[in-house]
Design a protein around this motif. Sequence first.
Motif, mmCIF file in Angstrom:
data_model
loop_
_atom_site.group_PDB
_atom_site.id
_atom_site.type_symbol
_atom_site.label_atom_id
_atom_site.label_comp_id
_atom_site.label_asym_id
_atom_site.label_seq_id
_atom_site.Cartn_x
_atom_site.Cartn_y
_atom_site.Cartn_z
ATOM 1 N N UNK A 162 34.849 36.160 36.493
ATOM 2 C CA UNK A 162 35.350 37.342 37.194
ATOM 3 C C UNK A 162 36.742 37.053 37.743
ATOM 4 N N UNK A 163 36.897 35.879 38.364
ATOM 5 C CA UNK A 163 38.212 35.497 38.899
ATOM 6 C C UNK A 163 39.224 35.326 37.765
ATOM 7 N N UNK A 164 38.796 34.742 36.654
ATOM 8 C CA UNK A 164 39.679 34.577 35.499
ATOM 9 C C UNK A 164 40.108 35.925 34.941
ATOM 10 N N UNK A 165 39.171 36.864 34.882
ATOM 11 C CA UNK A 165 39.491 38.211 34.403
ATOM 12 C C UNK A 165 40.500 38.893 35.321
ATOM 13 N N UNK A 166 40.291 38.756 36.621
ATOM 14 C CA UNK A 166 41.227 39.341 37.579
ATOM 15 C C UNK A 166 42.616 38.723 37.433
ATOM 16 N N UNK A 170 52.048 43.473 25.156
ATOM 17 C CA UNK A 170 51.810 42.031 25.226
ATOM 18 C C UNK A 170 50.321 41.748 25.237
ATOM 19 N N UNK A 171 50.000 40.506 24.933
ATOM 20 C CA UNK A 171 48.605 40.062 24.936
ATOM 21 C C UNK A 171 48.568 38.586 25.311
ATOM 22 N N UNK A 172 47.548 38.199 26.043
ATOM 23 C CA UNK A 172 47.399 36.807 26.471
ATOM 24 C C UNK A 172 47.126 35.911 25.267
ATOM 25 N N UNK A 173 47.863 34.814 25.180
ATOM 26 C CA UNK A 173 47.576 33.806 24.156
ATOM 27 C C UNK A 173 47.027 32.527 24.778
ATOM 28 N N UNK A 174 47.274 32.350 26.074
ATOM 29 C CA UNK A 174 46.767 31.159 26.754
ATOM 30 C C UNK A 174 46.681 31.446 28.248
ATOM 31 N N UNK A 175 45.632 30.916 28.869
ATOM 32 C CA UNK A 175 45.480 31.053 30.314
ATOM 33 C C UNK A 175 44.876 29.766 30.864
ATOM 34 N N UNK A 176 45.357 29.362 32.030
ATOM 35 C CA UNK A 176 44.798 28.214 32.730
ATOM 36 C C UNK A 176 44.519 28.646 34.157
ATOM 37 N N UNK A 177 43.302 28.387 34.605
ATOM 38 C CA UNK A 177 42.882 28.801 35.932
ATOM 39 C C UNK A 177 42.415 27.600 36.729
ATOM 40 N N UNK A 178 42.815 27.543 37.989
ATOM 41 C CA UNK A 178 42.314 26.544 38.936
ATOM 42 C C UNK A 178 41.520 27.278 40.006
ATOM 43 N N UNK A 179 40.258 26.868 40.191
ATOM 44 C CA UNK A 179 39.406 27.446 41.218
ATOM 45 C C UNK A 179 39.494 26.553 42.451
ATOM 46 N N UNK A 180 39.894 27.118 43.572
ATOM 47 C CA UNK A 180 40.161 26.345 44.778
ATOM 48 C C UNK A 180 38.997 26.382 45.756
ATOM 49 N N UNK A 181 38.424 27.568 45.930
ATOM 50 C CA UNK A 181 37.408 27.757 46.958
ATOM 51 C C UNK A 181 36.410 28.802 46.468
ATOM 52 N N UNK A 182 35.102 28.601 46.731
ATOM 53 C CA UNK A 182 34.117 29.611 46.302
ATOM 54 C C UNK A 182 34.360 30.947 46.998
ATOM 55 N N UNK A 183 34.100 32.014 46.259
ATOM 56 C CA UNK A 183 34.269 33.375 46.754
ATOM 57 C C UNK A 183 32.900 34.044 46.762
ATOM 58 N N UNK A 184 32.611 34.794 47.820
ATOM 59 C CA UNK A 184 31.338 35.508 47.900
ATOM 60 C C UNK A 184 31.583 36.918 48.434
ATOM 61 N N UNK A 185 30.533 37.700 48.481
ATOM 62 C CA UNK A 185 30.645 39.065 49.004
ATOM 63 C C UNK A 185 31.101 39.056 50.460
ATOM 64 N N UNK A 186 30.755 38.019 51.182
ATOM 65 C CA UNK A 186 31.172 37.904 52.586
ATOM 66 C C UNK A 186 32.673 37.685 52.723
ATOM 67 N N UNK A 187 33.317 37.289 51.650
ATOM 68 C CA UNK A 187 34.763 37.042 51.677
ATOM 69 C C UNK A 187 35.565 38.331 51.820
ATOM 70 N N UNK A 188 34.913 39.468 51.609
ATOM 71 C CA UNK A 188 35.550 40.791 51.704
ATOM 72 C C UNK A 188 36.571 40.976 50.592
ATOM 73 N N UNK A 189 37.581 41.765 50.850
ATOM 74 C CA UNK A 189 38.593 42.122 49.867
ATOM 75 C C UNK A 189 39.468 40.927 49.502
ATOM 76 N N UNK A 226 46.537 30.617 38.713
ATOM 77 C CA UNK A 226 46.613 30.348 37.289
ATOM 78 C C UNK A 226 47.990 30.617 36.728
ATOM 79 N N UNK A 227 48.144 30.193 35.481
ATOM 80 C CA UNK A 227 49.351 30.477 34.709
ATOM 81 C C UNK A 227 48.901 30.994 33.343
ATOM 82 N N UNK A 228 49.758 31.802 32.746
ATOM 83 C CA UNK A 228 49.411 32.394 31.462
ATOM 84 C C UNK A 228 50.647 32.504 30.585
ATOM 85 N N UNK A 229 50.412 32.496 29.284
ATOM 86 C CA UNK A 229 51.435 32.776 28.292
ATOM 87 C C UNK A 229 51.016 34.038 27.573
ATOM 88 N N UNK A 230 51.941 34.977 27.429
ATOM 89 C CA UNK A 230 51.665 36.228 26.744
ATOM 90 C C UNK A 230 52.592 36.377 25.542
#
Length: 172
Positions: free
Chosen positions: A88-92, A111-130, A162-166
């Motif tokens: 979900x975070x990667x999609x966002x 344009x279209x994504x050809x590469x994406x790199x994502x770093x997850x730093x901290x867990x996200x939950x419903x309590x995290x709000x917006x 994250x970083x991406x190449x398009x």
Amino acid sequence: MHERDFFMDMERKLTIVWDDPQINKRDAVSSLSGLDYLRAIRDGKISPPPVAKLIGYQIKEVDHGFAAFELHPGEHHYNPFATVHGGILSTLLDTTMTSAVLTTLPQNITCSTVEIKVNFIKPLSAESKLVRCEARIIHIGRKLATVEGRIKGGNDELYAHGVSTCLIFKVG
């Protein structure tokens, strides 16, 4: 019956409604620049793509080389650990970063994504709000663009980046 048992029996539902994606896809409205196309979605003049309805994100800001989307994380985004699934975070991130590139493109160019790199730093939950995902262009070339994005919550908490190449190409 214990209170816990009552909540265990509650059925949770999510209904998703979307418009025909063929009508509002970018090449169907190729008379618009990328920036104008995204502004039209933001302003409700063009329906968002079905994935926006499925995931629940919304465009909040777009400008040349910049895009910001927001998401209210919910239980329906959870993985087996009761936190928002990394997909979900990667999609966002992917959506926001690609949109930042799209804001720079004239009509009939996309344009279209050809590469994406994502770093997850901290867990996200419903309590995290917006949470808000912001993306900015790093470099735009004739055929490739690079872009970076960050997902943050209240108090500027970083959840992922994250970083991406398009790939940049003509529509049709």
